[in-house]
Structures are given as C-alpha cells and as structure tokens.
Design a protein around this motif. Structure first.
Motif, PDB file in Angstrom:
ATOM      1  N   ARG A 107      -5.793  20.738  -3.231  1.00 32.08           N
ATOM      2  CA  ARG A 107      -5.834  21.676  -4.304  1.00 32.08           C
ATOM      3  C   ARG A 107      -5.348  21.184  -5.378  1.00 32.08           C
ATOM      4  O   ARG A 107      -4.604  20.191  -5.457  1.00 32.08           O
ATOM      5  CB  ARG A 107      -4.886  23.186  -4.023  1.00 32.08           C
ATOM      6  CG  ARG A 107      -5.283  23.978  -2.878  1.00 32.08           C
ATOM      7  CD  ARG A 107      -4.374  25.084  -2.420  1.00 32.08           C
ATOM      8  NE  ARG A 107      -3.230  24.452  -2.077  1.00 32.08           N
ATOM      9  CZ  ARG A 107      -1.961  24.653  -2.734  1.00 32.08           C
ATOM     10  NH1 ARG A 107      -1.889  25.049  -3.874  1.00 32.08           N
ATOM     11  NH2 ARG A 107      -0.890  24.030  -2.071  1.00 32.08           N
ATOM     12  N   ARG A 108      -5.870  21.343  -6.363  1.00 33.65           N
ATOM     13  CA  ARG A 108      -5.519  20.627  -7.691  1.00 33.65           C
ATOM     14  C   ARG A 108      -3.981  20.761  -8.060  1.00 33.65           C
ATOM     15  O   ARG A 108      -3.416  19.702  -8.313  1.00 33.65           O
ATOM     16  CB  ARG A 108      -6.284  21.346  -9.070  1.00 33.65           C
ATOM     17  CG  ARG A 108      -7.660  20.746  -8.983  1.00 33.65           C
ATOM     18  CD  ARG A 108      -8.428  21.477 -10.300  1.00 33.65           C
ATOM     19  NE  ARG A 108      -9.902  21.124  -9.981  1.00 33.65           N
ATOM     20  CZ  ARG A 108     -10.720  22.217  -9.510  1.00 33.65           C
ATOM     21  NH1 ARG A 108     -10.293  23.374  -8.885  1.00 33.65           N
ATOM     22  NH2 ARG A 108     -11.895  21.984  -9.148  1.00 33.65           N
ATOM     23  N   GLU A 109      -3.351  22.033  -7.727  1.00 36.53           N
ATOM     24  CA  GLU A 109      -2.006  21.981  -8.063  1.00 36.53           C
ATOM     25  C   GLU A 109      -1.157  21.188  -7.051  1.00 36.53           C
ATOM     26  O   GLU A 109       0.098  20.983  -7.104  1.00 36.53           O
ATOM     27  CB  GLU A 109      -1.634  23.477  -8.038  1.00 36.53           C
ATOM     28  CG  GLU A 109      -2.042  24.355  -6.833  1.00 36.53           C
ATOM     29  CD  GLU A 109      -3.674  24.982  -7.053  1.00 36.53           C
ATOM     30  OE1 GLU A 109      -3.533  26.059  -6.547  1.00 36.53           O
ATOM     31  OE2 GLU A 109      -4.235  24.497  -7.785  1.00 36.53           O
ATOM     32  N   SER A 110      -1.811  20.663  -5.799  1.00 37.07           N
ATOM     33  CA  SER A 110      -0.940  20.095  -4.776  1.00 37.07           C
ATOM     34  C   SER A 110      -1.203  18.629  -5.038  1.00 37.07           C
ATOM     35  O   SER A 110      -0.530  17.881  -4.304  1.00 37.07           O
ATOM     36  CB  SER A 110      -1.528  20.585  -3.389  1.00 37.07           C
ATOM     37  OG  SER A 110      -2.570  20.122  -3.160  1.00 37.07           O
ATOM     38  N   ALA A 112      -0.374  15.147  -6.905  1.00 38.88           N
ATOM     39  CA  ALA A 112       0.640  14.982  -8.177  1.00 38.88           C
ATOM     40  C   ALA A 112      -0.148  14.158  -9.199  1.00 38.88           C
ATOM     41  O   ALA A 112       0.456  14.427 -10.313  1.00 38.88           O
ATOM     42  CB  ALA A 112       1.664  13.846  -7.415  1.00 38.88           C
ATOM     43  N   ASP A 113      -1.085  13.295  -9.096  1.00 36.49           N
ATOM     44  CA  ASP A 113      -1.847  12.727  -9.933  1.00 36.49           C
ATOM     45  C   ASP A 113      -3.257  12.398  -9.740  1.00 36.49           C
ATOM     46  O   ASP A 113      -3.674  11.921  -8.762  1.00 36.49           O
ATOM     47  CB  ASP A 113      -1.247  11.224 -10.027  1.00 36.49           C
ATOM     48  CG  ASP A 113      -1.717  10.456 -11.361  1.00 36.49           C
ATOM     49  OD1 ASP A 113      -2.810  10.766 -11.649  1.00 36.49           O
ATOM     50  OD2 ASP A 113      -1.332   9.347 -11.869  1.00 36.49           O
ATOM     51  N   LEU A 114      -4.014  13.467 -10.374  1.00 40.25           N
ATOM     52  CA  LEU A 114      -5.390  13.470 -10.097  1.00 40.25           C
ATOM     53  C   LEU A 114      -6.169  12.356 -10.303  1.00 40.25           C
ATOM     54  O   LEU A 114      -7.183  11.964  -9.629  1.00 40.25           O
ATOM     55  CB  LEU A 114      -6.053  14.768 -10.877  1.00 40.25           C
ATOM     56  CG  LEU A 114      -7.356  15.311 -10.257  1.00 40.25           C
ATOM     57  CD1 LEU A 114      -6.988  15.716  -8.787  1.00 40.25           C
ATOM     58  CD2 LEU A 114      -7.658  16.733 -11.624  1.00 40.25           C
ATOM     59  N   GLY A 206       1.682  14.869  -2.083  1.00 42.47           N
ATOM     60  CA  GLY A 206       1.012  14.728  -3.571  1.00 42.47           C
ATOM     61  C   GLY A 206      -0.127  13.843  -3.462  1.00 42.47           C
ATOM     62  O   GLY A 206      -0.733  13.660  -4.629  1.00 42.47           O
TER      63      GLY A 206
END
Length: 291
Positions: A107-110, A112-114, A206
């Motif tokens: 998930r994007r919120e999980s 740490a650094d996309l 993350g």
C-alpha cells in the motif's frame, strides 16, 4: 468461479489425506482471499494454495517446475514450493504447499520511500528478464495471453471505452490504445511475471521484500509487467521506475495499453466490481490519460 467450497475444512482433509506429517498444524485463511486461488496458512512456516477454478489449475504445475529455477537468479524472495497435492476429498485439481513468505501486500502508505520501492521492483523485473527463457511457457489462454499481443483484448477494450463515453475522454483513451496496438515485441522472448500488482508485492519494514503469485508468468513480451507504472506509481516514482528499467518507448506504450485495458474493463463492468476496485480503476485511468 468454482462452486466448490474451498475452506479450512477442505484443506484440513487434504493435508490429513496426503501429508499427515503436517496434519497437527493449524490452518487459517489468508486475507484478502484472492481470485485465481485460495490461500491458507499452514502452521507458522508454510502456506497452502488451491486453484479456485479449472482455468487456474494449470498454474500449479508451472509454478512447481519453474519457481525453483527462477528463485536462484532473482534478487528478492519468491514462493518456494515444498510439495504438490493431488485431487482428493472432492477437490478436483492439483494444489501446492509453499514456504510461507513474510510481508503484507503493498500500500502506498506502508512504503517508506516510493522511489526506492520503484527502483527495487525495476531491478527485480530486469533480473527476471535476464533469466534464460528457453522452453519457458509462452503466452496463451493458460495465462490469459500475458506476454502476448494486446490485440487479443482489442474488441473488449473498445466496448468498454464506448460504455464509458460520458465518464472519460474516449478520444484520448482510444488514441493511447491505438498506439499501444501499433507495435509488438520484436526481440527474443523474455521472462515476465504477468501480474505485477500491489497485492503481489509484499512489503516488510517499509521496503519491497518479496514478489508472489507467478501463476500468469511466462516468456514473451515484458510489457504486461509495466502496468504497475500507472496502477501504483505516479510522478517521480513512475519516472524512477522507467529510468531503472531500461526498455524502449514502444514497450512502455504497450505497458500503458495493458493498464488502460484493465482499468477500462473494470470501470465498464462496475456491477461486478467492489468500491475499492472501482476507485483504483478510476485512479489508473486518470494516470494513463494525464501521463
């Protein structure tokens, strides 16, 4: 979908029937349940995976054969087959037991650094494409033509876009689709995953930890693996993904076409989609059109 009741009770009977050494271990369903397969945790270190319908059953033997070979050459963990079960107890297909892979669906919120996540995934796919493709499974109905030509889905996509006439810019979407159809993979076939989606990318602490579900994998055109650029990434992270995975512009256009196809058919068939799928499809189509 199969009308067979695939639940913990069935798994317990199958284990007791064929792998009694593990019959004392607890069995718990894994959520989300998935579509092609039903997955259950077996004890602390294993999982059981059962195809949900006949059209997915062919994936079992493919994963049993190829995953051990792929794992030796990939930079991230992938499922490790431990045993293959036979039809029994009213269940008509072969099924698998795997080593349990730690992590949660991305998930994007999980994450740490996309950008780092995008780079790690790109390196994984680049490594997959370097694996010897000799005798690998080609695109076909068994993997829903992943790695093959988008023209298989041409009529379906055009019907979907026509149904979305008042919801999206059909002219722009059709132009993207036409360009995606205008080229083909002309190099030697390479390995592809076939379903690079957030649900098959496991995050731990993350970061991208593992890639699962190789049921639609095969050898051919890797463009189908690029749809994640629009379904999960955006802006800077999409740029990072593209830069780290050096492929020609036409391949990226076909990847964009794969993303357009999936989002448009989900939106057009919204009666069969849940609210989360609808929201995701709307986001993806927006990203495809504005990129």
């Amino acid at each position: 979908m199969s009308e067979i009741q695939i639940d913990a009770s069935l798994v317990r009977r199958l284990i007791a029937n064929q792998f009694p050494q593990w019959s004392h271990l607890p069995i718990t369903p894994v959520h989300p349940a998935g579509w092609d397969n039903r997955t259950f945790r077996l004890g602390e270190t294993m999982s059981v995976r059962l195809p949900s319908a006949a059209r997915y059953a062919v994936q079992v033997e493919k994963e049993q054969r190829w995953l051990p070979k792929l794992a030796q050459q990939l930079p991230l963990p992938i499922p490790q087959p431990l045993a293959m079960g036979e039809p029994a107890c009213g269940y008509p297909w072969r099924w698998s037991i795997y080593r349990w892979v730690e992590g949660e669906p991305a998930r994007r919120e999980s994450v740490a650094d996309l950008n780092a996540f995008a780079q790690t995934l790109a390196h994984f796919l680049a490594a997959l494409q370097q694996v010897d493709a000799t005798d690998g499974p080609p695109a076909g109905p068994e993997n829903f033509f992943r790695g093959g030509s988008l023209r298989v889905y041409d009529a379906e996509t055009r019907r979907a876009l026509a149904a979305l006439d008042r919801q999206v810019d059909v002219e722009a979407a059709s132009a993207i689709w036409e360009r995606a159809l205008a080229s083909a993979w002309s190099k030697s076939p390479v390995w592809f995953h076939g379903d690079v989606s957030a649900g098959n990318l496991l995050v731990r602490n993350g970061t991208l930890h593992a890639v699962i579900d190789f049921g639609t994998s095969g050898v051919g055109d890797p463009a189908c693996d690029l749809a994640i650029a629009w379904t999960f990434f955006s802006g800077e992270s999409r740029k990072t993904f593209r830069t780290a995975l050096a492929l020609d512009e036409e391949t990226w256009m076909r990847g964009r076409g794969w993303a357009l196809w999936k989002a448009s058919i989900l939106l057009a068939g919204h009666a069969q989609s849940n609210a989360v799928e609808m929201q995701q499809a709307q986001r993806t189509l927006h990203e495809v059109l504005v990129d």
